[in-house]
Design a protein around this motif. Structure first.
Motif, mmCIF file in Angstrom:
data_model
loop_
_atom_site.group_PDB
_atom_site.id
_atom_site.type_symbol
_atom_site.label_atom_id
_atom_site.label_comp_id
_atom_site.label_asym_id
_atom_site.label_seq_id
_atom_site.Cartn_x
_atom_site.Cartn_y
_atom_site.Cartn_z
ATOM 1 N N ARG A 154 5.448 -7.801 -17.807
ATOM 2 C CA ARG A 154 4.722 -7.609 -16.552
ATOM 3 C C ARG A 154 5.379 -8.425 -15.432
ATOM 4 O O ARG A 154 5.674 -9.605 -15.600
ATOM 5 N N VAL A 155 5.612 -7.789 -14.261
ATOM 6 C CA VAL A 155 6.282 -8.436 -13.133
ATOM 7 C C VAL A 155 5.295 -9.384 -12.445
ATOM 8 O O VAL A 155 4.211 -8.981 -12.020
ATOM 9 N N LEU A 156 5.697 -10.652 -12.326
ATOM 10 C CA LEU A 156 4.861 -11.671 -11.702
ATOM 11 C C LEU A 156 5.350 -12.065 -10.311
ATOM 12 O O LEU A 156 4.587 -12.565 -9.493
ATOM 13 N N MET A 157 6.644 -11.848 -10.034
ATOM 14 C CA MET A 157 7.215 -12.253 -8.733
ATOM 15 C C MET A 157 8.413 -11.362 -8.447
ATOM 16 O O MET A 157 9.211 -11.062 -9.345
ATOM 17 N N ASN A 158 8.548 -10.958 -7.185
ATOM 18 C CA ASN A 158 9.705 -10.163 -6.754
ATOM 19 C C ASN A 158 9.974 -10.512 -5.289
ATOM 20 O O ASN A 158 9.245 -10.099 -4.403
ATOM 21 N N THR A 159 11.046 -11.295 -5.056
ATOM 22 C CA THR A 159 11.337 -11.756 -3.676
ATOM 23 C C THR A 159 11.994 -10.685 -2.834
ATOM 24 O O THR A 159 12.237 -10.920 -1.637
ATOM 25 N N ALA A 160 12.292 -9.521 -3.397
ATOM 26 C CA ALA A 160 12.847 -8.444 -2.567
ATOM 27 C C ALA A 160 11.768 -7.761 -1.750
ATOM 28 O O ALA A 160 12.067 -7.061 -0.786
ATOM 29 N N THR A 165 2.913 -8.268 -1.431
ATOM 30 C CA THR A 165 3.023 -6.864 -1.844
ATOM 31 C C THR A 165 2.551 -6.720 -3.290
ATOM 32 O O THR A 165 2.977 -7.502 -4.163
ATOM 33 N N PRO A 166 1.677 -5.759 -3.588
ATOM 34 C CA PRO A 166 1.238 -5.579 -4.991
ATOM 35 C C PRO A 166 2.433 -5.251 -5.877
ATOM 36 O O PRO A 166 3.310 -4.485 -5.502
ATOM 37 N N LEU A 167 2.442 -5.855 -7.066
ATOM 38 C CA LEU A 167 3.571 -5.677 -7.987
ATOM 39 C C LEU A 167 3.170 -4.707 -9.083
ATOM 40 O O LEU A 167 2.056 -4.764 -9.624
ATOM 41 N N SER A 168 4.105 -3.817 -9.394
ATOM 42 C CA SER A 168 3.842 -2.846 -10.457
ATOM 43 C C SER A 168 4.097 -3.483 -11.810
ATOM 44 O O SER A 168 4.751 -4.525 -11.931
ATOM 45 N N GLY A 169 3.604 -2.847 -12.841
ATOM 46 C CA GLY A 169 3.816 -3.334 -14.190
ATOM 47 C C GLY A 169 5.249 -3.194 -14.640
ATOM 48 O O GLY A 169 6.072 -2.552 -13.996
ATOM 49 N N GLY A 170 5.612 -3.792 -15.724
ATOM 50 C CA GLY A 170 6.972 -3.732 -16.228
ATOM 51 C C GLY A 170 6.983 -3.579 -17.741
ATOM 52 O O GLY A 170 5.945 -3.376 -18.376
#
Length: 783
Positions: A154-160, A165-170
């Motif tokens: 599961r994605v917890l952080m994305n600096t792009a 911004t809500p993060l999608s699952g992984g």
């Protein structure tokens, strides 16, 4: 020094032709009668002393040529082998060096990851604090961090993505699972990022807490970074560098990366990369070129760096050993000379005379035609005499060609100097016009506010006079910006013939009654790609100059035609399809000493107060900025022709749209405008004028201040921003980020400097200086 194999082949062929020619002359030329009688009376015997000139020359040729040829062949073979080995070793060393460079780049990326892993925020599970630290790191352009849970991916952080911004699952892919299992960092396969819309790879670093896997921290890197890394190594011309991941997919490539990055390497190469950590093998590139490939696997990751050199290039490199072979041939040649001298002692006066005549031919002197008494020598002497006569006849022709070439070179140098001088003047005038635009904008804003507060008609008249002066100054700056090629043009397909017909009445008013206006506008004229307003201004400027050059009347003729230009037809090396528009007058003409300066700003031959000197400079800047050029030809006392070349448009001209409705005078404004302007005077005047018209105004002088206001959550309907601002982010970049934060936000941009504008992508642009009614119209157009 490198010798072209083709030239070497020609040298050998020429030598064989000369030898064959000598034998042909000797075989076909009859001996003199006295010689035949002497031979017939001599006793028949066989002895080396009885050899004639032909035999002695043959023996001398064999003695001179055979040893150097044999020795040279041996030396060339050895040199070829040694030099090819050196070239292959250099290929291997280059591959090794690039593998270390790629590994170093990955090591730098791993340092970023481990710096974050050591953060107390990650140890405490404070993802928000960790994200703030990650965003504060000054990563190279295109890099970004991603944190995933080790349990389910599961994605917890994305600096792009923008903060919040809500993060999608992984999910845990093969590379993530391998990183967790091996407890080591691992480079993933090439993928197309949906966030940045570019191909990239990721370096995954597992994070353990109390011996158990907790997270996977990844640093995503664009594949273009590795392509740039390969390019920066400045490989030899013709060499191809590539980086391949463990699945055989090409990550980076120096030649045609946009075409081949993401493709699979050839199967034979992929198989070799999978089995060996290094090697060299023949093969065929993706372009179908036979190559020698040297590859090395990076020390820390399973990436392969491969360098491919054209197979025939390694052979050409070996020809550099020719110099060593020639040195050996010289030594053998000296030995052959000693043998030849012993055999050539019987060749006396005729050969010496041939040498003297050959020397005379080399000096360019005429060779005498007297016979030498020896048939073979006489034949060669006649050839030398004929050659000397041909050389004498061609010397004058060559001297004439040299004089013509020198004159052409001087003309080209003069044209280049003129182009550089015009470019320097353009940069200076463009900078002045840009600063002056901001000053005019501040003055215009102040006058607009004064006009609204003027107590009487006299005050309003004075203010309107000041605004007219501002308009005149704006017109001057537009001409300066046009010359400097920094004016924001709006090129569109236009019908040149229709524009000329529409301008006829305007031109007639600009000319006098004693000047005849003629137009030749043929059917089938191509549409041109240009700014119609700037083209009208350019033609009007040319017409006014022509009018002043014909004080006693004359003819002004406009001729348009379609032309195909080749690079050698214009000084600017234009090629392709253009619309040629020539304007010819029958005036006094221009002196040749003045011609190099006619397009310079403020240069004029008119009396003081009769002209600004900006007319032809606007024509020059408009033509060059439109992708064409302008030429001026003049004969004093005969007239002048100004020729514009405009590129052909790919589409037909558009029909004019219906005029916009006028703005209601009693309109009530409820919108909130965020004004972003670094010039304090301009910001204050514009903001005050908008407030007087009912707008709610917020102000910022930098992009970061504007973003902070946008993130506060206050109602903002319109972003009105200058493009050129300090702080590292311009107005276009600010607008893009603002639309990510607020997709329904309307954007209006302004600038007084239009050089190298980034793509506006549908955003509206209002050039400086502008009046308040123009600003209001632009704001209304955003609705």
């Amino acid at each position: 020094m490198r010798l072209d194999p083709g030239e070497g082949d020609r040298d050998v062929a020429d030598g064989e032709d000369v030898a064959a020619g000598g034998r042909g002359i000797a075989a076909t030329m009859p001996a003199p009668a006295s010689l035949r009688v002497a031979v017939s009376n001599r006793p028949a015997r066989t002895s080396s002393s009885a050899l004639g000139v032909r035999g002695r020359l043959l023996l001398a040729a064999v003695a001179l040529l055979l040893p150097p040829l044999l020795g040279g062949a041996l030396l060339l073979g050895g040199a070829y082998t040694r030099e090819r080995r050196v070239a292959e070793r250099h290929l291997d060393e280059t591959a090794h060096m690039l593998a270390l460079a790629v590994d170093q780049e990955l090591g730098q990326s791993q340092a970023y990851l481990r710096a974050l892993i050591a953060s107390p925020a990650l140890a405490q599970g404070d993802i928000a604090a960790l994200e703030a630290q990650a965003r504060a790191i000054d990563l190279p352009k295109g890099y970004w961090f991603r944190l995933a849970a080790a349990s389910d991916g599961r994605v917890l952080m994305n600096t792009a993505l923008p903060p919040g911004t809500p993060l999608s699952g992984g999910q845990l892919g093969p590379n993530l699972r391998a990183a967790l299992e091996t407890r080591r960092s691992r480079v993933g396969n090439l993928f197309n990022s949906t966030v940045t819309n570019q191909q990239a790879i990721a370096l995954h670093e597992p994070v353990f807490r109390n011996g158990a896997p907790a997270y996977i921290l990844s640093l995503v890197m664009p594949s273009t970074e590795f392509t740039q890394l390969l390019t920066d190594q400045q490989l030899r011309a013709g060499w191809i560098g590539a980086v391949v991941d463990r699945s055989g997919v090409i990550i980076a490539r120096t030649r045609d990366p946009e075409r081949y990055v993401g493709q699979k390497a050839r199967p034979e190469f992929a198989e070799a990369y999978a089995k060996q950590t290094s090697g060299r093998m023949p093969g065929v590139s993706l372009e179908g070129m036979p190559t020698i490939v040297s590859f090395r696997r990076t020390p820390s990751q399973d990436l392969v760096v491969a360098i491919a050199a054209p197979r025939d290039e390694l052979g050409r490199e070996a020809w550099r050993g020719l110099l060593l072979a020639l040195a050996g041939a010289v030594a053998l040649f000296a030995l052959a000379m000693g043998l030849a001298l012993r055999l050539a002692r019987g060749i006396t006066y005729p050969v010496e005379q041939l040498a003297a005549r050959a020397a005379a031919l080399g000096r360019g002197a005429l060779v005498p035609t007297e016979t030498l008494g020896l048939a073979e020598a006489d034949a060669v002497a006649q050839v030398l005499a004929d050659a000397s006569q041909r050389l004498a006849r061609s010397s004058a022709e060559q001297e004439e060609k040299v004089r013509a070439a020198v004159a052409e070179a001087e003309s080209a140098n003069t044209a280049l100097f003129q182009a550089h001088r015009m470019e320097a003047v353009g940069r200076l005038t463009g900078g002045i016009a840009h600063d002056f635009n901001n000053l005019l904008q501040a003055v215009s804003g102040c006058l607009d506010m004064l006009l609204r507060r003027a107590p009487d008609d006299r005050s309003r008249d004075l203010i309107r006079a000041g605004m007219q002066a501002v308009d005149r100054g704006a017109g001057l700056t537009r001409q300066l910006m046009a010359f400097a090629r920094r004016q924001a043009l709006r090129p569109e397909p236009l019908d040149v013939a229709d524009l000329m017909r529409t301008m006829r009445q305007l031109l007639m008013h600009a000319l006098r009654a004693d000047i005849v206006l003629e137009m030749v506008l043929p059917q089938g004229l191509w549409p041109a790609m240009a700014d119609s307003a700037q083209l009208e201004l350019a033609l009007l400027n040319v017409a006014v100059n022509a009018r002043d050059a014909m004080p006693n009347g004359g003819v002004l003729r406009f001729v348009a035609e379609n032309v195909h230009l080749a690079p050698d037809q214009t000084e600017d090396a234009l090629k392709g399809q253009f619309v040629r528009l020539a304007v010819t007058d029958t005036g006094s003409g221009i002196d040749s000493a003045v011609l190099p300066h006619v397009f310079e700003p403020f240069f004029t031959t008119k009396e003081v107060g009769k002209g600004s000197g900006l007319g032809l400079s606007q024509v020059y800047g408009f033509a060059r900025q439109s992708g064409g050029t302008v030429h001026l030809d003049s004969v004093p006392g005969v007239g002048t022709t100004v020729t514009l070349f405009l590129p052909r448009a790919a589409t037909a001209p558009r029909r004019p749209s219906a005029p916009a409705e006028a703005r209601p005078a009693d309109r009530v404004e409820t919108r909130t405008v965020l004004v972003v302007e670094d010039d304090a005077t301009v910001s204050a005047t514009v903001s005050a004028s908008l407030k007087e018209r009912g707008f709610t105004v917020m102000q910022a002088s930098r992009a970061d201040q504007a973003l902070a206001l946008l993130q506060d959550g206050d109602t903002i309907d319109v972003l009105f921003s200058d493009i050129v601002m300090p702080g590292g982010m311009n107005g276009v970049e600010l607008a893009k980020v603002a639309r990510l934060l607020r997709p329904d936000l309307a954007v209006l941009l302004t600038t007084g400097y239009a050089e190298n504008l980034p793509p506006l992508e549908g955003m509206r642009l209002l050039p400086k200086p502008y009046r308040m009614d123009q600003l209001l119209d632009a704001l209304d157009a955003l609705d």
